[in-house]
Design an enzyme around this catalytic site. Structure first.
Site, mmCIF file in Angstrom:
data_model
loop_
_atom_site.group_PDB
_atom_site.id
_atom_site.type_symbol
_atom_site.label_atom_id
_atom_site.label_comp_id
_atom_site.label_asym_id
_atom_site.label_seq_id
_atom_site.Cartn_x
_atom_site.Cartn_y
_atom_site.Cartn_z
ATOM 1 N N LYS A 1 -9.696 29.775 29.501
ATOM 2 C CA LYS A 1 -9.336 29.351 28.131
ATOM 3 C C LYS A 1 -9.830 27.939 27.858
ATOM 4 O O LYS A 1 -10.394 27.657 26.807
ATOM 5 C CB LYS A 1 -7.812 29.403 27.962
ATOM 6 C CG LYS A 1 -7.311 28.693 26.720
ATOM 7 C CD LYS A 1 -5.813 28.752 26.578
ATOM 8 C CE LYS A 1 -5.055 27.623 27.217
ATOM 9 N NZ LYS A 1 -5.179 26.296 26.585
ATOM 10 N N ASN A 2 -9.598 27.050 28.820
ATOM 11 C CA ASN A 2 -9.916 25.641 28.576
ATOM 12 C C ASN A 2 -11.411 25.345 28.608
ATOM 13 O O ASN A 2 -11.832 24.263 28.207
ATOM 14 C CB ASN A 2 -9.165 24.749 29.576
ATOM 15 C CG ASN A 2 -7.683 24.676 29.258
ATOM 16 O OD1 ASN A 2 -7.239 25.202 28.234
ATOM 17 N ND2 ASN A 2 -6.922 24.043 30.127
ATOM 18 N N CYS B 1 3.229 17.859 20.706
ATOM 19 C CA CYS B 1 3.705 19.194 21.023
ATOM 20 C C CYS B 1 4.768 19.035 22.086
ATOM 21 O O CYS B 1 5.063 17.925 22.507
ATOM 22 C CB CYS B 1 2.576 20.105 21.481
ATOM 23 S SG CYS B 1 1.952 19.656 23.078
ATOM 24 N N ARG C 1 0.662 13.403 23.062
ATOM 25 C CA ARG C 1 -0.751 13.801 23.036
ATOM 26 C C ARG C 1 -1.543 13.141 21.912
ATOM 27 O O ARG C 1 -2.037 13.807 20.997
ATOM 28 C CB ARG C 1 -0.875 15.323 22.979
ATOM 29 C CG ARG C 1 -0.234 15.982 24.182
ATOM 30 C CD ARG C 1 -0.411 17.459 24.191
ATOM 31 N NE ARG C 1 -1.608 17.880 24.887
ATOM 32 C CZ ARG C 1 -1.918 19.152 25.116
ATOM 33 N NH1 ARG C 1 -1.135 20.101 24.706
ATOM 34 N NH2 ARG C 1 -3.024 19.461 25.752
ATOM 35 N N ASP D 1 -1.285 21.890 34.806
ATOM 36 C CA ASP D 1 -1.119 23.229 34.233
ATOM 37 C C ASP D 1 -0.550 24.239 35.232
ATOM 38 O O ASP D 1 -0.284 25.389 34.863
ATOM 39 C CB ASP D 1 -2.455 23.744 33.680
ATOM 40 C CG ASP D 1 -2.814 23.078 32.368
ATOM 41 O OD1 ASP D 1 -1.981 22.338 31.818
ATOM 42 O OD2 ASP D 1 -3.953 23.295 31.876
ATOM 43 N N ARG E 1 -0.903 32.670 24.398
ATOM 44 C CA ARG E 1 -1.996 31.749 24.059
ATOM 45 C C ARG E 1 -2.989 31.643 25.205
ATOM 46 O O ARG E 1 -4.139 31.289 25.002
ATOM 47 C CB ARG E 1 -1.442 30.338 23.790
ATOM 48 C CG ARG E 1 -0.751 30.165 22.463
ATOM 49 C CD ARG E 1 -0.289 28.733 22.288
ATOM 50 N NE ARG E 1 -1.257 27.840 22.900
ATOM 51 C CZ ARG E 1 -0.960 26.752 23.607
ATOM 52 N NH1 ARG E 1 0.286 26.396 23.781
ATOM 53 N NH2 ARG E 1 -1.905 26.014 24.135
HETATM 54 C C1 UD1 Z 1 -6.478 19.545 28.537
HETATM 55 C C2 UD1 Z 1 -6.106 20.992 28.706
HETATM 56 C C3 UD1 Z 1 -4.661 21.110 29.151
HETATM 57 C C4 UD1 Z 1 -4.414 20.277 30.399
HETATM 58 C C5 UD1 Z 1 -4.895 18.841 30.198
HETATM 59 C C6 UD1 Z 1 -4.828 18.000 31.456
HETATM 60 C C7 UD1 Z 1 -7.516 22.122 27.120
HETATM 61 C C8 UD1 Z 1 -7.627 22.902 25.858
HETATM 62 N N1 UD1 Z 1 -6.309 21.686 27.447
HETATM 63 O O1 UD1 Z 1 -5.663 19.015 27.486
HETATM 64 O O2 UD1 Z 1 -4.389 22.487 29.423
HETATM 65 O O3 UD1 Z 1 -3.048 20.261 30.693
HETATM 66 O O4 UD1 Z 1 -6.274 18.840 29.761
HETATM 67 O O5 UD1 Z 1 -5.525 18.606 32.491
HETATM 68 O O6 UD1 Z 1 -8.483 21.949 27.833
HETATM 69 N N2 UD1 Z 1 -4.371 10.980 26.124
HETATM 70 C C9 UD1 Z 1 -4.264 9.820 25.397
HETATM 71 N N3 UD1 Z 1 -5.159 9.611 24.380
HETATM 72 C C10 UD1 Z 1 -6.145 10.516 24.081
HETATM 73 C C11 UD1 Z 1 -6.243 11.696 24.833
HETATM 74 C C12 UD1 Z 1 -5.335 11.908 25.861
HETATM 75 O O7 UD1 Z 1 -3.396 8.994 25.651
HETATM 76 O O8 UD1 Z 1 -6.916 10.260 23.139
HETATM 77 C C13 UD1 Z 1 -3.389 11.247 27.225
HETATM 78 C C14 UD1 Z 1 -2.519 12.463 26.924
HETATM 79 O O9 UD1 Z 1 -1.429 12.147 26.100
HETATM 80 C C15 UD1 Z 1 -2.105 12.879 28.320
HETATM 81 C C16 UD1 Z 1 -3.325 12.522 29.169
HETATM 82 O O10 UD1 Z 1 -4.102 11.595 28.396
HETATM 83 O O11 UD1 Z 1 -1.004 12.116 28.745
HETATM 84 C C17 UD1 Z 1 -4.204 13.710 29.518
HETATM 85 O O12 UD1 Z 1 -4.608 14.375 28.342
HETATM 86 P P1 UD1 Z 1 -5.988 15.145 28.219
HETATM 87 O O13 UD1 Z 1 -6.701 15.124 29.535
HETATM 88 O O14 UD1 Z 1 -6.705 14.631 27.032
HETATM 89 O O15 UD1 Z 1 -5.500 16.620 27.931
HETATM 90 P P2 UD1 Z 1 -6.048 17.610 26.824
HETATM 91 O O16 UD1 Z 1 -7.514 17.504 26.714
HETATM 92 O O17 UD1 Z 1 -5.212 17.486 25.603
#
Ligand code: UD1
Length: 423
Positions: free
Chosen positions: A23-24, A119, A124, A308, A400
């Site tokens: 999915k990711n 969420c 996030r 995850d 999902r």
């Molecule tokens: C992706 C995955 C999710 C997984 C996560 C971490 C997808 C669709 N989802 O989510 O399943 O749990 O990686 O492996 O691929 N953060 C910030 N600012 C930003 C972006 C992120 O502070 O602009 C923080 C987030 O709040 C979180 C951490 O960074 O605490 C990791 O987030 P991130 O790696 O971005 O996760 P996603 O890409 O949302």
């Protein structure tokens, strides 16, 4: 709204299960297919409500998306300008909708999307995405629930340091950089397997990317990209979830069509618990076992233990021998499964981002609620080994991310039924 009814324990659980596409990986790759007007063909794209939501978003912008009889999905983005505004109703269905920013901004010079918002698992934010786009020359405005990024003259390559190796920010910025002028370097980039898969797809489209899979990614911008065919990697989280289901029941299980390299942290932890796994070229076999020994787990960016799989691993430790600790370092609110597991008899206490699990011999079936995708999977893990009937509400979260979930579980011997809730 729907629920699962599971009668446990699943005494005859076991056999083999075929793992679906990730999915990711699928979500950023679908979105990146909008970088060129030519047709892209994606194989192994899982049928999930999240991939459907992404397809609907892309269709609303004017893309043609079709699933062929052989299962492959064709995406063509032969559009001069995205057809419609990005509306809240569609975009709020899926957080990964933020990944649409990269192709809109890089190819069309403008991306206005609803803020993805928080969420259940944490706030996030998307500040790292926006900081990167801004460094590439985009003007960013935020207001009325929208983020509006524009770069009418095109993006310009630069050096971007990520304060945290965010998966989504790395994907958005690497994708956008493919059509930027000059060279972009992303420092402290995420190195999850899904980043490599996206890079492989972009390279197939003609992008010039080096370093994906490491902490520094370099992208040399090109004038245009072309269509290609790509096979999405297997879903490591789905594979890990099924291994945990079987481990909790002491059952033997073969997960097929998977990539064992991507599951090293889980295989190592199962080994520490005294559970034996054998990895082949594209399969992992879990041997029958007794009660798992308690271990400590700390979630980390790849190749650390994946956040995850944290909830599912906790459900496994809930019936382990002894006491273990789970520390969640990626998301600040990813323990919502704990009160639900406790309803089923688990002994878990929390302090900040640490959970202390006192293993019990038996769980008992109960009525519980899935609060997010992986929390839901953890409740299924618990319900499979609990004695009696469990009802898991809000399973739309689970759907999902797990393709043909009930079918796969039933074929392994689980007594699971999906029922629509009476409103
Ligand atoms: C992706 C995955 C999710 C997984 C996560 C971490 C997808 C669709 N989802 O989510 O399943 O749990 O990686 O492996 O691929 N953060 C910030 N600012 C930003 C972006 C992120 O502070 O602009 C923080 C987030 O709040 C979180 C951490 O960074 O605490 C990791 O987030 P991130 O790696 O971005 O996760 P996603 O890409 O949302």
């Amino acid at each position: 709204m729907a629920s699962y009814i599971i009668n446990g324990p699943a005494k005859n659980f076991g056999g083999s299960v075929r793992i679906s596409g990730s999915k990711n990986s699928a979500l950023p790759i679908m979105s990146a297919a909008m970088l060129c007007p030519e047709k892209n063909v994606l194989y192994n794209l899982p049928r999930l409500s999240d991939t459907e939501a992404m397809a609907e978003i892309m269709a609303s912008l004017g893309c043609g998306i079709e699933r062929r009889e052989d299962g492959a999905v064709e995406i063509s983005a032969d559009i001069k300008k995205p057809r419609r505004k990005c509306g809240y109703a569609l975009f709020s269905r899926l957080r990964a909708s933020v990944l649409i920013m990269a192709p809109l901004l890089a190819r069309f010079g403008k991306a206005k999307i609803p803020m993805p918002g928080g969420c259940k698992i944490g706030a996030r934010p998307i500040d790292l995405h926006l900081k990167g786009f801004s460094a590439m020359g985009a003007k960013i405005r935020q207001g009325h629930g929208f983020v509006d990024a524009s770069a009418p003259g095109g993006l310009v390559g630069c050096r971007i340091y990520l304060d945290f190796p965010s998966v989504g920010a790395t994907e958005n910025l690497m994708t956008a950089a493919c059509l930027a002028e000059g060279s972009t370097t992303i420092l402290n980039a995420a190195n999850e397997p899904e980043i490599c898969d996206l890079a492989d797809f972009l390279i197939g489209m003609g992008a010039k990317i080096t370093g994906a899979g490491g902490d520094t990614i370099t992208v040399e911008g090109v004038e245009e990209l072309h269509g290609c065919s790509h096979k999405i990697i297997p879903d490591r989280i789905e594979a890990g979830t099924f291994l945990i289901f079987a481990a909790g029941l002491g059952a033997a299980l073969k997960v097929e069509k998977t990539e064992p390299r991507h599951l090293k942290p889980l295989i190592a932890k199962l080994g520490e618990m005294g559970l034996d796994c054998e990895a082949g070229a594209d399969f992992i076999e879990l041997h029958p076992s007794g009660r798992p020994k308690a271990v400590d787990i700390k979630t980390m960016p790849y190749p650390g233990f994946p956040t995850d799989l944290q909830a599912q691993a906790m459900a496994l430790l809930a019936t382990g021998e002894g006491s273990g600790m789970v520390v969640e370092t990626i998301f600040e609110n990813r323990f919502t499964h704990i009160p639900e597991l406790c309803r089923m008899g688990a002994g878990i206490k929390t302090e900040g981002n640490a959970a202390f699990i006192n293993g019990v011999r038996h769980l008992s079936g109960a009525e519980v609620r899935a609060t997010d995708l992986r929390a839901g999977a953890a409740l299924v893990a618990a319900a499979l080994k609990a004695g009696g009937k469990s009802v898991i509400h809000n399973i739309e979260h689970i759907e999902r991310g797990y393709e043909s979930f009930t079918e796969k579980l039933r074929s392994l011997g689980a007594d699971i039924e999906r029922v629509e809730d009476n409103v």
